[in-house]
Design an enzyme around this catalytic site. Structure first.
Site, PDB file in Angstrom:
ATOM      1  N   GLU A  65       0.792  -1.143   0.109  1.00 33.76           N
ATOM      2  CA  GLU A  65       0.084   0.018  -0.056  1.00 33.76           C
ATOM      3  C   GLU A  65       0.919   1.194  -0.106  1.00 33.76           C
ATOM      4  O   GLU A  65       0.655   2.183  -0.650  1.00 33.76           O
ATOM      5  CB  GLU A  65      -0.857   0.000   0.955  1.00 33.76           C
ATOM      6  CG  GLU A  65      -1.915   1.129   1.259  1.00 33.76           C
ATOM      7  CD  GLU A  65      -2.840   1.202   0.237  1.00 33.76           C
ATOM      8  OE1 GLU A  65      -3.772   0.156   0.213  1.00 33.76           O
ATOM      9  OE2 GLU A  65      -2.822   1.872  -0.899  1.00 33.76           O
TER      10      GLU A  65
ATOM     11  N   VAL B 282       2.771   3.467  -3.348  1.00 41.46           N
ATOM     12  CA  VAL B 282       1.672   4.266  -4.225  1.00 41.46           C
ATOM     13  C   VAL B 282       0.955   5.153  -3.480  1.00 41.46           C
ATOM     14  O   VAL B 282       0.125   4.843  -2.464  1.00 41.46           O
ATOM     15  CB  VAL B 282       0.936   3.432  -5.280  1.00 41.46           C
ATOM     16  CG1 VAL B 282       0.283   4.405  -6.206  1.00 41.46           C
ATOM     17  CG2 VAL B 282       1.676   2.388  -6.002  1.00 41.46           C
TER      18      VAL B 282
ATOM     19  N   GLY C 171      12.268  19.425   3.634  1.00 43.25           N
ATOM     20  CA  GLY C 171      12.213  18.080   3.731  1.00 43.25           C
ATOM     21  C   GLY C 171      10.981  17.442   2.741  1.00 43.25           C
ATOM     22  O   GLY C 171      11.106  16.345   2.747  1.00 43.25           O
TER      23      GLY C 171
ATOM     24  N   GLU D 193      14.274  15.460  -1.545  1.00 42.79           N
ATOM     25  CA  GLU D 193      15.466  14.794  -1.121  1.00 42.79           C
ATOM     26  C   GLU D 193      16.542  15.445  -1.591  1.00 42.79           C
ATOM     27  O   GLU D 193      16.616  16.174  -2.612  1.00 42.79           O
ATOM     28  CB  GLU D 193      15.580  13.073  -1.800  1.00 42.79           C
ATOM     29  CG  GLU D 193      14.481  12.422  -0.967  1.00 42.79           C
ATOM     30  CD  GLU D 193      14.611  10.943  -1.628  1.00 42.79           C
ATOM     31  OE1 GLU D 193      15.449  10.528  -1.887  1.00 42.79           O
ATOM     32  OE2 GLU D 193      13.502  10.221  -1.307  1.00 42.79           O
TER      33      GLU D 193
ATOM     34  N   ASP E  91       9.855   8.721 -10.564  1.00 46.95           N
ATOM     35  CA  ASP E  91       9.054   8.208  -9.376  1.00 46.95           C
ATOM     36  C   ASP E  91       7.682   7.974  -9.724  1.00 46.95           C
ATOM     37  O   ASP E  91       6.889   6.644  -9.329  1.00 46.95           O
ATOM     38  CB  ASP E  91       9.211   9.028  -8.236  1.00 46.95           C
ATOM     39  CG  ASP E  91       8.410   8.658  -7.011  1.00 46.95           C
ATOM     40  OD1 ASP E  91       8.938   8.086  -5.985  1.00 46.95           O
ATOM     41  OD2 ASP E  91       7.279   9.256  -6.961  1.00 46.95           O
TER      42      ASP E  91
ATOM     43  N   LYS F  77       5.097   4.362 -10.088  1.00 49.93           N
ATOM     44  CA  LYS F  77       4.051   4.133  -9.212  1.00 49.93           C
ATOM     45  C   LYS F  77       2.757   3.758 -10.151  1.00 49.93           C
ATOM     46  O   LYS F  77       1.793   3.118 -10.039  1.00 49.93           O
ATOM     47  CB  LYS F  77       3.407   5.236  -8.296  1.00 49.93           C
ATOM     48  CG  LYS F  77       4.419   5.677  -7.390  1.00 49.93           C
ATOM     49  CD  LYS F  77       4.402   6.777  -6.581  1.00 49.93           C
ATOM     50  CE  LYS F  77       5.202   7.292  -5.497  1.00 49.93           C
ATOM     51  NZ  LYS F  77       5.505   8.770  -5.118  1.00 49.93           N
TER      52      LYS F  77
END
Ligand SMILES: NC(=O)c1ccc[n+]([C@@H]2O[C@H](COP(=O)([O-])OP(=O)(O)OC[C@H]3O[C@@H](n4cnc5c(N)ncnc54)[C@H](OP(=O)(O)O)[C@@H]3O)[C@@H](O)[C@H]2O)c1
Length: 409
Positions: free
Chosen positions: A116, A119, A174, A177, A188, A192
């Site tokens: 879970e 994504v 934050g 990255e 990324d 997903k």
């Protein structure tokens, strides 16, 4: 899984998410017992400086992989599944690149593989696609599945600051990255979307099947001009069932106000699912964070202990299509002289493309034409834009971004 005593968790990785999980297991121990009827204990922890994987595996009922990466994580997850241990992971790249072999290994061993947290952060989209709506025929699954880029685009739109300045701010807060490459270039989100498309359409989709574009070249003035057309910019992942196959891709895209994804700002994620049986469902929530992601991992753990097996998609082979249709925002820096709009309009109309709206801005060296072109085949659009780019009246290369034209009420 042992049936008496505490359920033993072998924890691979105790960083941001793994550390958050250990805290939650302590803080929510009573609630976990009441949800599952079992106590839970961490029986072994692997980090780069601690723990032996073989020992941890032998002593665990469930393996929770929160290391990241696709090499050691892949070896350990495969070993755990082959040993008949259920696995929970938050590792999107692992699933997007090696999903087929992992699902096969889980099926062969008859154990659960849950993910879970891989994504859309805290948004429970995997459960919704796989279980809640496990038997509907999805037509489209799309949304904002990367919080870093959503924060950057929202900040650029509200402050007018440059991409570089807002990225630096996101790193300080934050939300991005130190190496933000995979977030800002769309990789990324593509990982997903590969996972989501596989589950939604019951067909193999790998990371390599998903073309992706990022937000690195978005200019503050694109956002400013688009505002005048009533548009807001998001990095969207889109998986769609079309005649003859599916299409899965990631790209920056303008939305009209009223679109359910248009008000999603900051480091949030939101996913929409559409199917004839359910019309449309939209869910949103934080896109990342140690505790938040750990909460999603904990939900998987409760499901594994309770024995709720997800429906594993019956596989079929749907072709992944490439040339699809879209509407576009087109930004042209033009010479400030009569007849330029007519020249551009002629190229567009010769190609059979029609314009929804146009804004003429600035004078002299700042003259621009900004327009939205109605839905058309993407290849026809890019060919036509290449032709516009050859007009003498253009001061620099055309810029374009996709637009979702539907205006929701
Ligand atoms: N952070 C988020 O908000 C978030 C959100 C969604 C999904 N995720 C996913 O969750 C996973 C973990 O992310 P994270 O942010 O918690 O990472 P992290 O803070 O970097 O922690 C990684 C942990 O794994 C350990 N580790 C890494 N490589 C290892 C190796 N080869 N052998 C043994 N231990 C190793 C590290 O050991 P050391 O302690 O010794 O360094 C550390 O404890 C990733 O797959 C990530 O994509 C994270």
């Amino acid at each position: 899984m042992s049936t008496d005593g505490p359920v033993k968790i072998g924890l691979l990785g105790r960083g941001t998410v793994g550390g958050g999980l250990v805290e939650l297991l302590g803080d929510r121990a009573e609630a976990i017992r009441s949800a599952t009827g079992r106590e839970v204990e961490v029986s072994g922890v692997l980090t780069t400086s601690q723990g032996d994987f073989e020992q941890i595996l032998a002593g665990a009922d469930v393996i929770v992989e929160l290391m990241g990466g696709t090499t050691t994580a892949r070896e350990h997850v495969m070993a755990a599944l082959k040993a008949g241990k259920p696995v929970i992971t938050a590792n999107k790249q692992l699933l997007a690149q090696h999903g087929a072999e992992l699902f096969d290994a889980a099926e062969e061993a008859g154990v659960q593989l849950r993910f879970e947290a891989a994504v859309a952060g805290v948004v429970p989209i995997i459960r919704v696609v796989q279980e809640s709506f496990g038997a509907v025929e999805f037509t489209k699954v799309f949304g904002i599945v990367n919080g870093t880029t959503n924060f950057i685009l929202s900040e650029m739109a509200s402050s007018g600051a440059s991409y570089e300045d807002v990225l630096a701010q996101a790193q300080e807060l934050g939300y991005a990255e130190a190496d933000p490459t995979d977030d800002v270039n769309g990789a990324d989100a593509a990982a997903k979307m590969a996972i989501l498309a596989r589950l939604a359409f019951h067909t193999p989709v790998d990371f390599d099947d998903v073309p992706f574009e990022g937000i690195e070249s978005v200019q503050p003035d694109d956002l400013a001009y688009a505002k005048e057309l009533g548009l807001s910019l998001k990095l969207l992942g889109v998986a769609e069932r079309l005649e003859g196959g599916i299409t899965v891709s990631v790209y920056p895209c303008f939305l009209y106000p009223g679109h359910p994804l248009s008000p999603i700002n900051g480091p949030f994620n939101a996913v929409m699912v559409q199917a004839p049986e359910i019309t449309e469902v939209t869910m949103s929530g934080p896109g990342a964070g140690g505790t938040e992601t750990a909460a999603a991992v904990l939900g998987d753990l409760i499901s594994v202990i309770s024995g709720d097996a997800p429906i594993h998609a019956a596989e079929r082979e749907l072709p992944v299509l490439s040339d699809v249709e879209s509407s576009f925002y087109l930004h042209l820096e033009v010479a400030d002289e009569p007849g330029v709009l007519a020249q551009v309009a002629k190229v567009l109309s010769d190609a059979g493309l029609s314009v929804k709206s146009v804004v003429q801005k600035g004078m002299g060296d700042d003259a621009r034409l900004v327009m939205v072109v109605h839905r058309c085949p993407e290849k026809l659009f890019t060919d036509t834009v290449a032709e516009i780019g050859r007009l003498d009246s253009l001061r620099s290369g055309p810029r374009f971004i996709r637009v979702i034209e539907e205006e929701f009420v």
